[in-house]
Design an enzyme around this catalytic site. Structure first.
Site, PDB file in Angstrom:
ATOM      1  N   LYS A 107      -0.206   8.217  -1.126  1.00  3.06           N
ATOM      2  CA  LYS A 107      -0.012   8.226  -2.575  1.00  3.06           C
ATOM      3  C   LYS A 107       0.183   9.597  -2.929  1.00  3.06           C
ATOM      4  CE  LYS A 107      -3.379   4.292  -3.149  1.00  3.06           C
ATOM      5  NZ  LYS A 107      -4.289   4.690  -2.029  1.00  3.06           N
ATOM      6  N   TYR A 137      -7.328  11.754  -1.890  1.00  2.00           N
ATOM      7  CA  TYR A 137      -8.644  11.356  -1.257  1.00  2.00           C
ATOM      8  C   TYR A 137      -9.144  12.620  -0.383  1.00  2.00           C
ATOM      9  CZ  TYR A 137      -7.278   6.640  -2.533  1.00  2.00           C
ATOM     10  OH  TYR A 137      -6.990   5.426  -3.480  1.00  2.00           O
ATOM     11  N   ASP A 192      -4.938   2.606   4.234  1.00  4.94           N
ATOM     12  CA  ASP A 192      -4.661   3.179   2.791  1.00  4.94           C
ATOM     13  C   ASP A 192      -5.183   4.286   2.430  1.00  4.94           C
ATOM     14  OD1 ASP A 192      -3.440   2.043  -0.167  1.00  4.94           O
ATOM     15  OD2 ASP A 192      -5.210   3.311  -0.241  1.00  4.94           O
ATOM     16  N   HIS A 196       0.575   7.647  -7.797  1.00  5.75           N
ATOM     17  CA  HIS A 196      -0.828   6.914  -8.019  1.00  5.75           C
ATOM     18  C   HIS A 196      -1.173   6.565  -9.288  1.00  5.75           C
ATOM     19  CE1 HIS A 196      -4.781   7.982  -5.659  1.00  5.75           C
ATOM     20  NE2 HIS A 196      -4.915   7.198  -6.385  1.00  5.75           N
TER      21      HIS A 196
END
Length: 292
Positions: free
Chosen positions: A77, A52, A47, A110
């Site tokens: 996401k 990120y 994931d 998200h």
């Protein structure tokens, strides 16, 4: 013999592993070896997210592994500043290019953005197109409460397959889990061992489930670590969990949870730790400029 996580059936028939590796706050240079170690250990769910900053490294870890692409369930996401129909499609193209994949198994919005809900709906409509075009295998949301989900489902065609939310023994989200289950939505837990409460330091027995006497006692009974007990608790509830670590021994430890089970009384005892206190941001207060 390699052990694999049980598979949860999503509401569109796609199977998703119940336990995976999360890479939130994983530095890019540490993400590649973490993904490699996870896949070697038996993880088949990875994931990540555009926000990120390590989608490229997740893709590199996949390529370095001996595991074939079709056996790995990859989630990424859409960040909220890319909400909107055309914006979401362009953002997905960027994520796919960074991952260097032909498709993504699960694409999630998200955050809900109640103050700009039209753009949230438009972004989800873009995700529906990606699903129809076969570029993703399932779509869903993150951090969505019952009101967010109700509003979204009223204005779109496809019920989210997954709702990924903060969920751990100090914040068990019982009402939301029941709502998700009613619509066939799999609840997936981020910060499943309560890490969100430890990010700033200073956590104690009341704010760190790993230090709870209840959890420690159960761990001693089974010869397991408190983290393993908490992950087993998620599995007993039929949840999906995505613990994060870049340390190979922790990655291995977090996956070693399939040789024991908690009793109903033990699950209830862990449930009783719930204080209803969120450790992360409140989705109801998220605005487009909240994380920009």
């Amino acid at each position: 013999m390699t052990t694999f996580a049980p598979v949860l059936q999503l509401n569109n028939g796609v199977g998703m592993p119940a336990l995976g590796l999360g890479v939130y706050q994983s530095p890019p240079e540490q993400t590649v070896p973490a993904v490699e170690a996870a896949l070697r250990e038996g993880y088949r769910l990875i994931d990540t997210a555009a926000a990120y900053g390590n989608e490229t490294e997740v893709g590199e870890g996949l390529r370095r592994s001996d595991v074939v692409r079709e056996e790995v369930f990859v989630t990424t996401k859409l960040w909220l500043t890319d909400y909107g129909y055309d914006e979401a499609l362009r953002a997905f193209d960027r994520s796919l290019a960074k991952l260097a994949l032909d498709y993504v198994d699960l694409y999630l919005l998200h955050w809900p953005v109640p103050s700009a809900f039209d753009t949230t709906v438009a972004a989800y409509e873009a995700a529906q197109k990606l699903l129809a075009d076969g570029r993703v295998r399932a779509i869903g949301v993150c951090n969505s409460g019952t009101e967010d989900l109700t509003r979204l489902m009223e204005r779109t065609e496809i019920v989210p397959a997954v709702n990924q939310v903060e969920l751990h023994p100090l914040f068990i989200q019982r009402e939301l889990r029941e709502f998700d289950a009613r619509f066939g939505i799999v609840t997936q837990s981020w910060s499943p061992i309560g890490g969100v409460n430890r990010y700033g330091g200073g956590a104690d027995q009341g704010t760190d489930p790993l230090r709870s006497p209840t959890v420690v006692d159960i761990a001693e009974k089974y010869g397991k670590t408190p983290a393993q007990v908490l992950l087993r608790w998620h599995l007993e509830h039929g949840l999906s969990a995505i613990p994060k670590s870049v340390k190979e021994h922790r990655v291995k430890e977090n996956f070693d949870v399939f040789d024991f089970a908690l009793t109903d009384d033990e699950v209830a005892a862990v449930d009783a730790l719930d204080g209803g206190r969120r450790g992360g941001p409140d989705p109801a207060k998220v605005r487009l400029d909240s994380f920009s």
